[in-house]
Motif scaffolding. Structure first.
Motif, PDB file in Angstrom:
ATOM      1  N   ALA A 383       0.815  -1.221   0.000  1.00 46.61           N
ATOM      2  CA  ALA A 383       0.000   0.000   0.000  1.00 46.61           C
ATOM      3  C   ALA A 383       0.847   1.268   0.000  1.00 46.61           C
ATOM      4  CB  ALA A 383      -0.943  -0.004   1.200  1.00 46.61           C
ATOM      5  N   ASN A 384       1.966   1.252   0.687  1.00 41.77           N
ATOM      6  CA  ASN A 384       2.810   2.450   0.761  1.00 41.77           C
ATOM      7  C   ASN A 384       4.070   2.321  -0.106  1.00 41.77           C
ATOM      8  OD1 ASN A 384       3.989   0.456   2.202  1.00 41.77           O
ATOM      9  ND2 ASN A 384       4.560   1.711   3.970  1.00 41.77           N
ATOM     10  N   ALA A 385       4.001   1.477  -1.127  1.00 44.78           N
ATOM     11  CA  ALA A 385       5.181   1.191  -1.949  1.00 44.78           C
ATOM     12  C   ALA A 385       5.523   2.367  -2.852  1.00 44.78           C
ATOM     13  CB  ALA A 385       4.942  -0.058  -2.790  1.00 44.78           C
ATOM     14  N   LYS A 386       6.765   2.359  -3.264  1.00 42.08           N
ATOM     15  CA  LYS A 386       7.240   3.344  -4.227  1.00 42.08           C
ATOM     16  C   LYS A 386       7.386   2.654  -5.587  1.00 42.08           C
ATOM     17  CE  LYS A 386      11.193   6.276  -5.357  1.00 42.08           C
ATOM     18  NZ  LYS A 386      12.556   6.715  -4.957  1.00 42.08           N
ATOM     19  N   VAL A 387       6.773   3.238  -6.596  1.00 46.21           N
ATOM     20  CA  VAL A 387       6.827   2.703  -7.960  1.00 46.21           C
ATOM     21  C   VAL A 387       7.511   3.745  -8.839  1.00 46.21           C
ATOM     22  CG1 VAL A 387       5.487   1.832  -9.913  1.00 46.21           C
ATOM     23  CG2 VAL A 387       4.705   1.404  -7.569  1.00 46.21           C
ATOM     24  N   TRP A 388       8.335   3.288  -9.755  1.00 43.31           N
ATOM     25  CA  TRP A 388       9.020   4.233 -10.634  1.00 43.31           C
ATOM     26  C   TRP A 388       9.009   3.756 -12.088  1.00 43.31           C
ATOM     27  CZ3 TRP A 388      11.570   1.076  -7.165  1.00 43.31           C
ATOM     28  CH2 TRP A 388      12.455   0.135  -7.711  1.00 43.31           C
ATOM     29  N   ILE A 389       9.055   4.738 -12.953  1.00 40.74           N
ATOM     30  CA  ILE A 389       9.181   4.470 -14.385  1.00 40.74           C
ATOM     31  C   ILE A 389      10.255   5.410 -14.922  1.00 40.74           C
ATOM     32  CG2 ILE A 389       7.230   6.028 -14.884  1.00 40.74           C
ATOM     33  CD1 ILE A 389       6.677   4.256 -17.352  1.00 40.74           C
ATOM     34  N   ARG A 390      11.274   4.828 -15.544  1.00 41.03           N
ATOM     35  CA  ARG A 390      12.424   5.606 -15.996  1.00 41.03           C
ATOM     36  C   ARG A 390      12.745   5.274 -17.449  1.00 41.03           C
ATOM     37  NH1 ARG A 390      15.903   3.897 -10.681  1.00 41.03           N
ATOM     38  NH2 ARG A 390      14.731   5.131  -9.141  1.00 41.03           N
ATOM     39  N   LEU A 391      13.185   6.288 -18.163  1.00 45.75           N
ATOM     40  CA  LEU A 391      13.668   6.120 -19.537  1.00 45.75           C
ATOM     41  C   LEU A 391      15.005   6.834 -19.632  1.00 45.75           C
ATOM     42  CD1 LEU A 391      12.989   5.042 -22.420  1.00 45.75           C
ATOM     43  CD2 LEU A 391      12.164   7.353 -22.944  1.00 45.75           C
ATOM     44  N   GLN A 392      16.057   6.077 -19.919  1.00 38.78           N
ATOM     45  CA  GLN A 392      17.395   6.657 -19.979  1.00 38.78           C
ATOM     46  C   GLN A 392      18.178   6.049 -21.140  1.00 38.78           C
ATOM     47  OE1 GLN A 392      18.205   5.396 -15.943  1.00 38.78           O
ATOM     48  NE2 GLN A 392      19.675   3.842 -16.658  1.00 38.78           N
ATOM     49  N   HIS A 393      19.218   6.755 -21.539  1.00 40.21           N
ATOM     50  CA  HIS A 393      20.019   6.297 -22.677  1.00 40.21           C
ATOM     51  C   HIS A 393      20.774   5.017 -22.327  1.00 40.21           C
ATOM     52  CE1 HIS A 393      19.177   9.743 -25.190  1.00 40.21           C
ATOM     53  NE2 HIS A 393      19.441  10.564 -24.168  1.00 40.21           N
ATOM     54  N   HIS A 394      20.965   4.189 -23.364  1.00 38.79           N
ATOM     55  CA  HIS A 394      21.623   2.894 -23.194  1.00 38.79           C
ATOM     56  C   HIS A 394      22.504   2.645 -24.414  1.00 38.79           C
ATOM     57  CE1 HIS A 394      21.910  -1.570 -23.028  1.00 38.79           C
ATOM     58  NE2 HIS A 394      21.820  -1.389 -21.721  1.00 38.79           N
ATOM     59  N   THR A 395      23.511   1.798 -24.256  1.00 35.35           N
ATOM     60  CA  THR A 395      24.435   1.538 -25.370  1.00 35.35           C
ATOM     61  C   THR A 395      23.730   0.930 -26.576  1.00 35.35           C
ATOM     62  OG1 THR A 395      24.976  -0.597 -24.365  1.00 35.35           O
ATOM     63  CG2 THR A 395      26.439   1.254 -23.877  1.00 35.35           C
ATOM     64  N   SER A 396      22.623   0.207 -26.348  1.00 34.85           N
ATOM     65  CA  SER A 396      21.903  -0.443 -27.450  1.00 34.85           C
ATOM     66  C   SER A 396      20.604   0.269 -27.795  1.00 34.85           C
ATOM     67  CB  SER A 396      21.601  -1.903 -27.089  1.00 34.85           C
ATOM     68  OG  SER A 396      22.782  -2.616 -26.838  1.00 34.85           O
ATOM     69  N   GLY A 397      20.414   1.486 -27.307  1.00 38.32           N
ATOM     70  CA  GLY A 397      19.190   2.237 -27.572  1.00 38.32           C
ATOM     71  C   GLY A 397      18.822   3.056 -26.352  1.00 38.32           C
ATOM     72  N   VAL A 398      17.648   2.747 -25.779  1.00 31.49           N
ATOM     73  CA  VAL A 398      17.231   3.372 -24.521  1.00 31.49           C
ATOM     74  C   VAL A 398      16.748   2.276 -23.581  1.00 31.49           C
ATOM     75  CG1 VAL A 398      16.655   5.668 -25.391  1.00 31.49           C
ATOM     76  CG2 VAL A 398      14.963   3.831 -25.537  1.00 31.49           C
ATOM     77  N   LEU A 399      16.911   2.519 -22.292  1.00 29.91           N
ATOM     78  CA  LEU A 399      16.486   1.557 -21.277  1.00 29.91           C
ATOM     79  C   LEU A 399      15.222   2.073 -20.612  1.00 29.91           C
ATOM     80  CD1 LEU A 399      16.922  -0.931 -19.465  1.00 29.91           C
ATOM     81  CD2 LEU A 399      18.320   0.528 -17.978  1.00 29.91           C
ATOM     82  N   LEU A 400      14.146   1.297 -20.739  1.00 27.62           N
ATOM     83  CA  LEU A 400      12.900   1.585 -20.033  1.00 27.62           C
ATOM     84  C   LEU A 400      12.846   0.671 -18.817  1.00 27.62           C
ATOM     85  CD1 LEU A 400      10.045   2.775 -19.711  1.00 27.62           C
ATOM     86  CD2 LEU A 400       9.224   0.957 -21.249  1.00 27.62           C
ATOM     87  N   GLN A 401      12.699   1.280 -17.634  1.00 26.32           N
ATOM     88  CA  GLN A 401      12.662   0.498 -16.399  1.00 26.32           C
ATOM     89  C   GLN A 401      11.386   0.826 -15.634  1.00 26.32           C
ATOM     90  OE1 GLN A 401      15.182   1.096 -12.603  1.00 26.32           O
ATOM     91  NE2 GLN A 401      16.284  -0.538 -13.711  1.00 26.32           N
ATOM     92  N   VAL A 402      10.638  -0.228 -15.307  1.00 17.19           N
ATOM     93  CA  VAL A 402       9.441  -0.098 -14.477  1.00 17.19           C
ATOM     94  C   VAL A 402       9.652  -0.995 -13.262  1.00 17.19           C
ATOM     95  CG1 VAL A 402       6.946  -0.373 -14.331  1.00 17.19           C
ATOM     96  CG2 VAL A 402       7.998   0.322 -16.498  1.00 17.19           C
ATOM     97  N   GLY A 403       9.642  -0.388 -12.065  1.00 21.31           N
ATOM     98  CA  GLY A 403       9.914  -1.166 -10.859  1.00 21.31           C
ATOM     99  C   GLY A 403       9.103  -0.690  -9.678  1.00 21.31           C
ATOM    100  N   ASP A 404       9.135  -1.506  -8.640  1.00 20.21           N
ATOM    101  CA  ASP A 404       8.438  -1.140  -7.402  1.00 20.21           C
ATOM    102  C   ASP A 404       9.216  -1.685  -6.221  1.00 20.21           C
ATOM    103  OD1 ASP A 404       7.369  -3.848  -6.522  1.00 20.21           O
ATOM    104  OD2 ASP A 404       6.444  -3.717  -8.513  1.00 20.21           O
ATOM    105  N   SER A 405       8.853  -1.216  -5.046  1.00 24.73           N
ATOM    106  CA  SER A 405       9.523  -1.653  -3.816  1.00 24.73           C
ATOM    107  C   SER A 405       8.690  -2.686  -3.076  1.00 24.73           C
ATOM    108  CB  SER A 405       9.782  -0.437  -2.908  1.00 24.73           C
ATOM    109  OG  SER A 405       8.550   0.210  -2.588  1.00 24.73           O
ATOM    110  N   GLY A 406       7.869  -3.422  -3.821  1.00 27.17           N
ATOM    111  CA  GLY A 406       6.996  -4.422  -3.207  1.00 27.17           C
ATOM    112  C   GLY A 406       7.726  -5.716  -2.908  1.00 27.17           C
TER     113      GLY A 406
END
Length: 473
Positions: A383-406
């Motif tokens: 219920a009080n978790a932190k969720v994140w969505i990030r898009l950053q540059h990567h050697t093979s393109g871009v890295l999309l990361q979707v994560g949570d602290s669950g």
């Protein structure tokens, strides 16, 4: 297959026919080489005869310069000057193969053989009737002082005859052996190849009638198998069998999954219908039962919709409608739409997206991929978790990361979490059909974007999905 039919099969084999054709071609090439060699031999021997005649000519000229005409007569054994008759000419040719002709300055024959020809031409090829055959001769005419002309002649027929005899003998040997050897070699290879093919055919026929697919046996060492084309065929068939087995397993898994996912809602519908039958006189209860039936039917429809959607994505047809998209804007908009939902549920959504990243893809599918991942985080994080969505540059393109602290995904579940209808221990009591992450996997595969789950380690407690997306410049 009878022995006779097997022999016919060998003889009709392309390998045997190719070997026979190559044998004939090899014999032709070698025959041509022999012919060239024979011509070279004739030319070489005739050149040697010319050199011998030139040496004899030089001897005559040297004698003439030292001893005069009498010295030349002694050299030729001319006690008296007289032209030879035909018999004398034949006798000299038979004994010496070298004859001479001596003419005065008016071109009249005064001694030696009358062979004809033009004495004004230094080198001539002539013919002469020698007993029962006509022979070829080469004749060289030259002046000796101012009073005489001398002609020296040699038979050349033996050169041609010897060359022809050698050529025909070797050519006959070649035509009797080379095509035969090539044919036997081709027959042996064809026999071995056909036997191997028949064995492979038998194994495939047994495989067709077998109740369970099993890979074909790979025989021989690795180096031997690498050099045999039939081994490559076996390897390809085994790859096909492995793929078919995997597809069969997927179908079984899907069938079990569909049966499992349909059993619960359909059982609930059946129970509600029985209760509705009992409460048929109570309008309020009847309406409640109908509402629950509709809800469970929608669950069934949702499952089938997801299956159809997954099949459509995996078919690859949507790739034809790919276009250049601003991935940064797409992710930013999707995250902002979900931000209120996370906030209302007591969770926080952290958004970090680099600007102006473009990719080639399907906008609707990429939105569904993000939707499934964010819904997954919203459903299974605390219920009080932190969720994140990030898009950053990567050697093979871009890295999309979707994560949570669950609670994250266990190591054993990470290997199967993208399988159809698979639901881990933590999700068994949650609503859903186990197809959400399967659809995510199909979408990233369509976009050539590998997806992975960050393993649990120090500093990582929840479920973290990494997707490397190729960019479009």
């Amino acid at each position: 297959m009878t022995k006779y039919n097997e022999q016919l099969t060998f003889l009709r084999s392309p390998l045997f026919l190719y070997a026979l054709v190559f044998g004939v071609l090899a014999a032709l090439v070698l025959t041509l080489a022999l012919g060239i060699r024979a011509l070279w031999f004739v030319e070489h021997e005739q050149q040697m005869l010319k050199e011998e005649l030139l040496e004899f000519k030089q001897e005559i000229l040297d004698i003439y310069h030292e001893d005069g005409a009498m010295g030349v007569r002694e050299e030729f054994g001319l006690e008296r000057l007289h032209p030879w008759n035909i018999e004398e000419t034949r006798e000299h040719f038979s004994e010496n193969e070298l004859v001479f002709s001596v003419l005065n300055k008016r071109g009249q024959l005064i001694a030696g053989a009358a062979l004809g020809g033009d004495f004004n031409i230094p080198w001539q090829r002539l013919s002469f009737e020698l007993e029962e055959e006509t022979v070829d001769i080469i004749s060289h005419h030259f002046a000796v002082g101012e009073q005489f002309q001398v002609g020296l002649s040699r038979i050349t027929s033996w050169i041609t005859e010897e060359a022809w005899h050698e050529f025909t003998h070797l050519a006959l040997w070649l035509w009797l052996t080379i095509p035969l050897l090539f044919s036997l070699f081709g027959l042996l290879i064809a026999k071995r190849q056909i036997a191997t093919t028949l064995q492979l055919t038998t194994e495939i026929e047994q495989l067709i009638t077998a109740s369970k697919l099993a890979p074909l046996t790979m025989k021989g060492s690795a180096s031997k198998m690498a050099s045999e084309p039939i081994s490559h065929v076996r390897f390809s068939i085994n790859q096909l069998i492995a793929k078919m087995s995997a597809m069969h397993q997927d179908i079984e898994t899907m069938s079990v999954g569909i049966a499992h996912d349909l059993k619960t809602p359909l059982s609930r519908v059946a129970n509600r219908l029985q209760l509705m039958q009992q409460d048929i006189d109570d309008p309020r209860m009847t309406a409640e039962h109908l509402e629950q039936c509709i809800e469970q039917v929608n669950v069934v429809i949702s499952t089938f919709t997801s299956i159809v959607r997954l099949s459509e994505i995996e078919s690859g047809q949507r790739k034809q409608s790919f276009s250049r998209l601003n991935l940064s804007t797409l992710i930013q908009e999707m995250a902002e739409n979900y931000e209120p939902l996370f906030s209302d549920s007591g969770r926080t959504l952290d958004i970090s997206v680099v600007d102006d990243v473009y990719c080639s893809g399907d906008k609707d599918l990429l939105n569904q991929m993000l939707n499934n991942l964010l819904e997954n985080a919203l459903e299974y994080s605390e219920a009080n978790a932190k969720v994140w969505i990030r898009l950053q540059h990567h050697t093979s393109g871009v890295l999309l990361q979707v994560g949570d602290s669950g609670p994250g995904i266990s190591t054993s579940d990470q290997e199967r979490v993208f399988s159809r209808f698979y639901r881990g221990d933590i999700s068994r009591n949650k609503p859903g059909n186990g197809l959400g992450l399967s659809i995510v996997k199909a979408i990233v595969n369509l976009h050539d974007a590998p997806i992975s789950i960050l393993p649990k380690q120090a500093g990582v407690t929840g479920a973290v999905f990494n997707i490397v997306i190729p960019i479009s410049h």
